[in-house]
Scaffold this active site. Sequence first.
Site, PDB file in Angstrom:
ATOM      1  N   GLU B  60       4.335  57.235  46.005  1.00 46.99           N
ATOM      2  CA  GLU B  60       5.138  55.964  46.195  1.00 46.99           C
ATOM      3  C   GLU B  60       6.298  56.413  46.806  1.00 46.99           C
ATOM      4  O   GLU B  60       6.778  55.440  47.896  1.00 46.99           O
ATOM      5  CB  GLU B  60       5.394  55.426  44.800  1.00 46.99           C
ATOM      6  CG  GLU B  60       4.200  54.610  44.275  1.00 46.99           C
ATOM      7  CD  GLU B  60       3.237  55.520  43.552  1.00 46.99           C
ATOM      8  OE1 GLU B  60       3.290  56.781  43.470  1.00 46.99           O
ATOM      9  OE2 GLU B  60       2.263  55.048  43.067  1.00 46.99           O
ATOM     10  N   HIS B 129       2.370  50.130  31.628  1.00 48.44           N
ATOM     11  CA  HIS B 129       2.029  49.304  32.793  1.00 48.44           C
ATOM     12  C   HIS B 129       2.364  47.690  32.479  1.00 48.44           C
ATOM     13  O   HIS B 129       1.875  47.044  33.008  1.00 48.44           O
ATOM     14  CB  HIS B 129       0.413  49.031  32.662  1.00 48.44           C
ATOM     15  CG  HIS B 129      -0.412  50.297  33.294  1.00 48.44           C
ATOM     16  ND1 HIS B 129      -0.473  51.497  32.822  1.00 48.44           N
ATOM     17  CD2 HIS B 129      -0.730  50.495  34.493  1.00 48.44           C
ATOM     18  CE1 HIS B 129      -1.002  52.076  33.521  1.00 48.44           C
ATOM     19  NE2 HIS B 129      -1.248  51.720  34.876  1.00 48.44           N
TER      20      HIS B 129
END
Lengths: 336, 326
Positions: B60, B129
């Site tokens: 990322e 998450h």
Amino acid sequence: MNDADKKRLLREMIFYRRFEDRTFEAYMERKIGGFLHLYSGQEAVATGVLEKARLGRGTDNDYVITGYRDHIHAIKTGAPPREVMAELFGKETGSSRGRGGSMHIFDPSVNFMGGYALVGQPFPLAAGLALGCKHRGTDQIAICFLGDGANNQGTFHETMNMAKVWNLPVLFVCENNQYAIGTRIERTTAVVDQYKRVCAYDMEASQHDGMDIDIVMEAAEKAIDFVRSGKGPYFIEFMTYRFRGHSMSDSKGYRTKEEEAEWEKRDPIKIYSRRLIEAGIVTPEDIKAMEREIDDEIENDIVKFAEESPEPRVEDLDKYVLDDNPDPRWIGPLQQ
Amino acid sequence: MAETAYWEAIRRAHDEEMANDPMVIAMGEDIGVAGGTYKATLGLYDKYGPERVIDTPISENSYTGIGIGASMVGMRPIIEIMSINFALLALDTLINAAAKIRYMSGGRVQCPIVMRTPGGTAHQLAAQHSARLARMFMSTSGLRVVTPRGPLDAYGMLKSAVRCNDPVIIIEHEQMYNLKEDIPEEEFFRPLEGAEIVREGTDITLIGYNYSVHLCLEAARRLEADGIDAEVIDLRALKPLDRETIRKSVEKTHRVLVAEEDEAPVGVGSEIIATVNEECFYALDAQPVRIHAADVPVPYNARLEKAAIPSADDVYEGALKVMGRI
Ligand SMILES: Cc1ncc(C[n+]2csc(CCOP(=O)(O)OP(=O)(O)O)c2C)c(N)n1
Ligand SMILES: [Mg+2]
């Protein structure tokens, strides 16, 4: 390379050394603030590599990007030394309008895309510049200069991988001065020869003496040709040494006097001066004259310009945060 | 008009912007051959090829950095981060680089990237998450932060974000990708600034953004049955914030509630209430209330999760409290 070019290169390296020496003085006089990282000792690397790059104000020049030790990379790429000095003095006429300082010199007019403080951050930015070049279908390349310590960042591994997978036209130049601030490379780094690390990504790589500009140029030319011809990224390592502390606040207590003396014998300016004198291209007197001329230029043109330039206006504090002239079609405000 | 799901709206904006400008590219994990975790780029790999719809490795920070570098030389990357939780990995290049390069360069270099990422809780995805994090981006100088609540803005704001010269973060929501709305079939743009009054009212102002706008609307419907006429504002953009619309509404209703899905400390609600204090403190007839998540990592167990995350019930009850009814 003809004699005039060789003489010019020697003059450039002397200029870079004197420029940095003068910034040191200005720092002591508190004309320059913040962190100041000097390039003295490593001149042959930036000078030699960039001598073989395509630089200037044309439309198809290579892109150059580096860390915080960036004054000389910027100048060799084409940033006017006056503007670099003015930036260090925090002036509106500076390369980054006084907003960046020593670690953040930018001059997109010559494709110098900045100095960055976050160690290892330029790796992906450089690959992105290269992606841009590739996308436009030009034969421009991106050249990224970073230190040995930067290779221990995650961005190093992530970027080497993507640069290779996507076959990007980027040259990574590792300036291995064997220290990351006060920590010697062996103490933090499992593989000391940095060029070996990229074999994990099947990338072309090589290691060379970074104190001899002739060796640097020869190696850089091959690497740049490789990258420009579309064969993909290349990682080139130069063994070098910084003669001053990491930044101004450095005691240098982590290096021995003997080690420093050994490397000073390999001063890139001394090596090249000697070579040109032996070849009859310059005389010691020529070099003395060069030094006087350079000191005069630095003092009476470059520093004078920086001193006399205005500071940024406080009213402009929030300029440049976002686009100052945005298109209302995209920005709004929303019509209710 | 065509009924369009949130994900389809995003996909359409990608498609049109990529067709319009060859410098627009998309990057992210699984967005190419696989078509994207949320189908936001479905079919675009076949249409525009691997050089423009780029499947990235799970890196990322560096693929965001590559997008930023490319944007510095004229490209317009749309970067997808699979979940806002993973955007934490990209904070160095996003915040230390993209948000600061224009400023550090004295306005000489810009980074027109778009980062899209879902920020919000879905169902039982547990702590790693379920981050929301809007407040973190909202407090970063040099970024634009927008929070489309439905397909209209998801499409129109993405198109504007691609054309805008600043780094823009678009915070989507796991629970909204299938939300449907009629949107015009001809091309349009929605601006990146300006809050929107999505329901007019006179008694209390309910302020939300992203998914919490829907909680506010639901609460407003229930308040109506109690004879309370709530105004609902969708902030749309968290940065820059539209202080004017907030002020005007509170000067009209004299009462305010802010609903956020995030934890409260140093959150969007804190910022909005501070804004109300600065803009129109003396217009207030009651203490403002903020509705927010519990200050805990989001739990897996469904009952605990429900307790941690604000609901329309919470907004409704909070509004009754502001109204002095409870
Ligand atoms: C991400 C990050 N961590 C730590 C620092 C502090 N720091 C500045 S320079 C430096 C050493 C870098 O060494 P190297 O990459 O070898 O470059 P050199 O200074 O030797 O040119 C460190 C640790 C930083 N700037 N960024
Ligand atoms: Mg080093």
